[in-house]
Design an enzyme around this catalytic site. Structure first.
Site, PDB file in Angstrom:
ATOM      1  N   GLU A   5      -1.271  -9.139   3.378  1.00  0.00           N
ATOM      2  CA  GLU A   5      -1.186  -9.504   4.708  1.00  0.00           C
ATOM      3  C   GLU A   5      -2.660 -10.043   5.161  1.00  0.00           C
ATOM      4  OE1 GLU A   5      -0.556  -6.579   4.072  1.00  0.00           O
ATOM      5  OE2 GLU A   5      -1.411  -5.307   5.794  1.00  0.00           O
ATOM      6  N   HIS A   9      -3.775  -5.022   0.356  1.00  0.00           N
ATOM      7  CA  HIS A   9      -2.935  -5.293   1.827  1.00  0.00           C
ATOM      8  C   HIS A   9      -2.927  -7.001   1.714  1.00  0.00           C
ATOM      9  CE1 HIS A   9      -2.406  -1.767   3.936  1.00  0.00           C
ATOM     10  NE2 HIS A   9      -3.756  -1.429   3.344  1.00  0.00           N
ATOM     11  N   CYS A  57       0.782  -1.083   0.006  1.00  0.00           N
ATOM     12  CA  CYS A  57      -0.131  -0.133  -0.049  1.00  0.00           C
ATOM     13  C   CYS A  57       1.086   1.366  -0.030  1.00  0.00           C
ATOM     14  CB  CYS A  57      -1.051   0.005   1.043  1.00  0.00           C
ATOM     15  SG  CYS A  57      -2.290   0.995   0.864  1.00  0.00           S
TER      16      CYS A  57
HETATM   17  N1  GLN Z   1      -1.789   6.619   2.972  1.00  0.00           N
HETATM   18  C1  GLN Z   1      -1.929   6.047   1.687  1.00  0.00           C
HETATM   19  C2  GLN Z   1      -3.337   6.123   0.880  1.00  0.00           C
HETATM   20  O1  GLN Z   1      -4.236   6.562   1.537  1.00  0.00           O
HETATM   21  C3  GLN Z   1      -1.806   4.456   1.985  1.00  0.00           C
HETATM   22  C4  GLN Z   1      -2.853   3.738   2.629  1.00  0.00           C
HETATM   23  C5  GLN Z   1      -2.287   2.544   3.404  1.00  0.00           C
HETATM   24  O2  GLN Z   1      -0.948   2.239   3.144  1.00  0.00           O
HETATM   25  N2  GLN Z   1      -3.055   1.837   3.864  1.00  0.00           N
HETATM   26  O3  GLN Z   1      -3.440   5.887  -0.157  1.00  0.00           O
END
Ligand code: GLN
Length: 603
Positions: free
Chosen positions: A558, A556, A422
Site C-alpha cells: 500500500e 507493505h 506483513c
Molecule cells: N508484528 C509483525 C512484525 O513485527 C508484523 C509487522 C507489520 O505488520 N508491520 O514482524
C-alpha cells in the site's frame, strides 16, 4: 537595489562572532536560486495542509519545476515510528527507512515522487542536532538560544534540502496551528528566511470558515482572528485557502481578503469534495498556479508541453475516479484499529487507485477480529460470507490474531480472494502450518514467546545479515520474484519466464523461520518472492489453479501504490473480487491484465 540578502548572508557567516545573526549557509547554496512556499494552519489543525501543499506542489511540478516538500513536526519524537496509529494515523515508511507521518504518503502519491528522511523533520531532531553541536563547541562561545540558533538550524535544514534535492521550490508544511507552543520556532525561522531572501518565500495560510447550522450562513470571524495571529508573528500571507463544508462564497472571501491584505484572487475555497485528487485542477481553474508563479517570479521556468502532458494524464485518472463504476464489490479489512480509518490511510488509498482503474465501487467492511470467536466457524462465516475479498493488514501484538487466522482459513477454504500484508502474510503462514501441514502448535513468537513451533520468529542471524540489530527491518529492499507464479504475473507479465527483482517497502521484526519452508512448500504454499541472497520469505501464494487469489506480502504494497500506477497486488485483489462478485462475467470484461489464467501459472 542594494543586495540586502547577500549582506545578511555574509554577516551570518562564522567569520564574525560578534554578529547577532546566526544563519549558517550550506555549501553550494545560492540565495535566490531556490524558492519556498510555506504552508501554515490557523483556527484549527487537521485542515488538510498536506493536501493543499501537495496539490500546489503538483501544479508546479507539472509545469516542469523541481519540487521538494518537507513536513516540520512540532513533536519531540525523533521519528513517527513510536507513535500510536490509533491516535496519529498510520506510520508511513519511506524508501530510505525513515518512519514518518501519514502526510508524507499524501506527498508521494500526489507528486508521484519518492521522498527521503530529508523531507521530514521533528523538533526532536532539530534539538538533538543543536545539543550535539553545542557539545562539539559548534557555537563558538555563544549562549545557545532559540533565536537565532535554533531558528538558524531550521533555515539551514531547509536550505540544505533545496541544495541536496536541487529544488526550484521547497514546500514547507508546518505541523499544528499558528499560536501553538511547539511550532513557534519554525514560524519564526520562516519569517527570518523571508527577511534574508526577499521575494523567495511565499506564505500560504489555511483557515477555516464556520457555517453554524442554526445560522445557515458562512461566518469569517474565526478565520480573521486566525490570520491576525499569523500577522502578529510578522508574517503577511500571500495566499489563503479557506477550508469549509460548502464552497466559500464571494462575500466571505472578500471579507477575509480585506482583513488580511490578500487580493481576493488569492483567496481560495477549499471546500469538502468527493476526492482530493480533483483539488489541483480546481486550483488551476482559479489561477492559483499562475498567482504563485508571479509571487515567486517563476514564469520563465514553465515548460508548457510537459505541463499539458501531465495534466492530460491526471485528468484521465480523475475522470476514472468520477465515472460511474461498473462493478460493486465488498472488501473486508481486519484490524485492531478498525474504528479509525487514518490508521489504514494508505490501504484505503491503494484500494481507491485500483478501484478507479478497474471501474469498481468498493464498499469497505471493517472486521473487528477481537470480537470474533475463532473457534466458531459458523460465526466466522457469518462475517465473511457476503464479502468479495479480505485484507489482513499489518499490525503488532497478539490482540485479535486468532480471529485473523480464522479469517485466513475461511478465505483459503472458500476460495475468497485474500491479500495478507506483513502481519497478514505471517498469519497466512501460521494458518497453513496449522491447518494444512498439521503443525497444530504453530504460532508466531511475537504472540507466544515460548511457542514450540514458531513458524514466524525473530531470527537474530538474519538480523545480523541486515545489520539492523534487534530493530525493525525498514524501508525499500529488493524482492526476487519466482517465474511462473501469481506474483510474477502481477509484477510483470512480460518477464514472467525468468527471475526478476522488484523493490518494496518493509517494516517488520519477525519473519518465516527457514526451517519450516520446505514443509510449508510441500503442502502447497508457494514462496514466490524472497530476499535475493538470504532465506527471507517475502511473498507467499497459493497457485492460481487452486485458489482464485491468495497472496501475502511481508512488505507493505500500500505504501507504493500511486494514482497513475496502482500497486499490482491491489489490482489483482480488486480484479479477483470483481470476478468473485460476478462469476459469470468473461475475464476480458473485468481485466485481461490482472486476472491470472491457470495456463500462465502452470506453464
Ligand atoms: N508484528 C509483525 C512484525 O513485527 C508484523 C509487522 C507489520 O505488520 N508491520 O514482524
Amino acid at each position: 537595489m542594494p543586495n540586502q540578502e547577500n549582506d545578511i548572508l555574509a554577516a551570518a557567516g562564522h567569520s564574525n562572532i560578534e554578529t547577532e545573526f546566526y544563519s549558517p549557509i550550506p555549501d553550494g547554496y545560492k540565495p535566490g536560486r531556490h524558492k519556498y512556499v510555506a504552508v501554515l494552519g490557523t483556527v484549527m489543525s487537521g485542515l488538510g495542509k498536506g493536501i493543499f501543499s501537495s496539490s500546489l506542489a503538483k501544479l508546479l511540478k507539472d509545469k516542469g519545476l523541481r519540487v521538494a516538500p518537507i513536513k516540520l513536526e512540532g513533536y519531540l519524537n525523533l521519528d513517527s515510528g513510536t507513535l500510536n496509529p490509533y491516535r496519529h494515523g498510520e506510520v508511513f515508511v519511506l524508501d530510505d527507512g525513515m518512519e514518518t507521518d501519514m502526510d508524507l504518503g499524501t506527498y508521494e502519491r500526489m507528486l508521484d515522487q519518492n521522498l527521503t528522511g530529508d523531507n521530514f523533520a521533528t523538533s526532536g531532531q532539530i534539538y538533538r542536532h543543536v545539543l550535539d553541536k553545542e557539545r562539539e563547541g559548534g557555537y563558538l562561545g555563544r549562549d545557545v538560544q532559540m533565536i537565532p540558533h535554533v531558528t538558524g538550524e531550521v533555515k539551514h535544514l531547509l536550505r540544505s534540502l533545496a541544495v541536496k534535492q536541487k529544488s526550484d521550490v521547497v514546500f514547507i508544511e508546518v505541523g499544528g496551528t499558528v499560536g501553538d507552543f511547539e511550532n513557534g520556532f519554525y514560524i519564526e525561522a520562516l519569517r527570518e528566511l523571508a527577511f534574508e531572501e526577499p521575494g523567495s518565500v511565499c506564505f500560504v495560510a489555511l483557515t477555516y470558515v464556520l457555517e453554524p447550522k442554526t445560522l445557515g450562513e458562512q461566518k469569517s470571524k474565526a478565520a480573521q482572528l486566525g490570520l491576525k495571529k499569523l500577522m502578529e508573528n510578522g508574517i503577511q500571507p500571500h495566499m489563503i485557502a479557506c477550508r469549509a463544508t460548502n464552497e466559500v462564497g464571494p462575500k466571505v472571501r472578500e471579507k477575509i481578503a480585506m482583513f488580511s491584505n490578500v487580493p481576493v484572487r488569492a483567496v481560495f475555497s477549499m471546500h469538502d469534495r468527493s476526492s482530493i485528487y480533483s483539488i489541483p485542477e480546481s486550483m488551476h481553474q482559479e489561477g492559483l498556479d499562475i498567482e504563485i508563479l508571479s509571487i515567486l517570479d517563476l514564469h520563465s521556468a514553465v515548460r508548457p508541453r510537459e505541463e499539458d502532458k501531465a495534466r492530460r494524464e491526471w485528468a484521465k485518472f480523475v475522470g476514472m475516479l468520477n465515472a460511474q463504476r461498473t462493478h460493486d464489490i465488498t472488501i473486508g479489512i481486519t484490524g485492531k484499529y478498525a474504528a479509525l480509518r487514518d490508521a489504514y490511510a494508505s490501504i484505503d488509498k491503494a484500494l481507491e487507485h485500483s478501484a478507479a482503474h478497474l471501474s469498481a465501487k468498493i464498499n469497505i467492511e471493517w472486521l473487528d477480529t477481537t470480537e470474533m470467536d475463532p473457534t466458531n466457524p459458523i460465526e466466522i462465516a457469518s462475517h465473511l460470507k457476503d464479502l468479495d475479498g479480505v485484507i489482513v493488514p499489518g499490525g503488532f501484538g497478539a490482540r485479535g490474531t486468532e480471529g485473523k487466522i480464522a479469517c485466513v482459513q475461511y478465505c483459503r477454504e472458500n476460495k475468497l480472494p485474500y491479500l495478507g500484508i506483513c502481519l497478514g502474510f505471517q498469519m497466512a503462514v501460521v494458518e497453513h502450518a496449522r491447518n494444512v501441514c498439521g503443525i497444530s502448535d504453530a504460532a508466531s513468537s511475537e504472540f507466544d514467546p515460548n511457542a514450540a513451533s514458531a513458524v514466524i520468529d525473530i531470527l537474530p542471524e538474519q538480523k545480523k545479515i541486515e545489520g539492523l540489530g534487534g530493530n525493525m527491518r525498514l524501508g525499500g529492499k529488493d524482492v526476487q520474484i519466482k517465474p511462473h507464479t501469481l506474483a510474477a504475473m502481477l509484477f510483470g507479465q512480460e518477464q514472467a519466464n525468468k527471475t526478476f527483482n522488484v523493490r518494496q517497502r518493509f517494516r517488520h521484526r519477525y519473519e518465516v523461520d527457514p526451517n519450516f519452508i520446505e514443509r510449508l512448500e510441500d503442502k502447497g504454499l508457494i514462496f514466490s518472492g524472497r530476499h535475493p541472497e538470504h532465506p527471507i520469505m517475502q511473498v507467499l501464494e497459493i497457485s492460481p489453479d487452486k485458489h482464485p487469489y491468495f497472496i501475502g506480502a511481508q512488505f507493505h504494497p500500500e505504501l507504493t501504490s500511486r494514482p497513475l500506477e496502482p500497486h499490482p497486488m491491489f489490482m489483482g485483489l480488486v480484479a479477483a473480487a470483481i470476478r468473485h462478485a460476478n462469476p459469470d462475467l468473461p475475464a476480458e470484461q473485468i481485466s485481461s491484465r490482472w486476472l491470472p489464467t491457470v495456463a500462465q501459472a502452470a506453464s
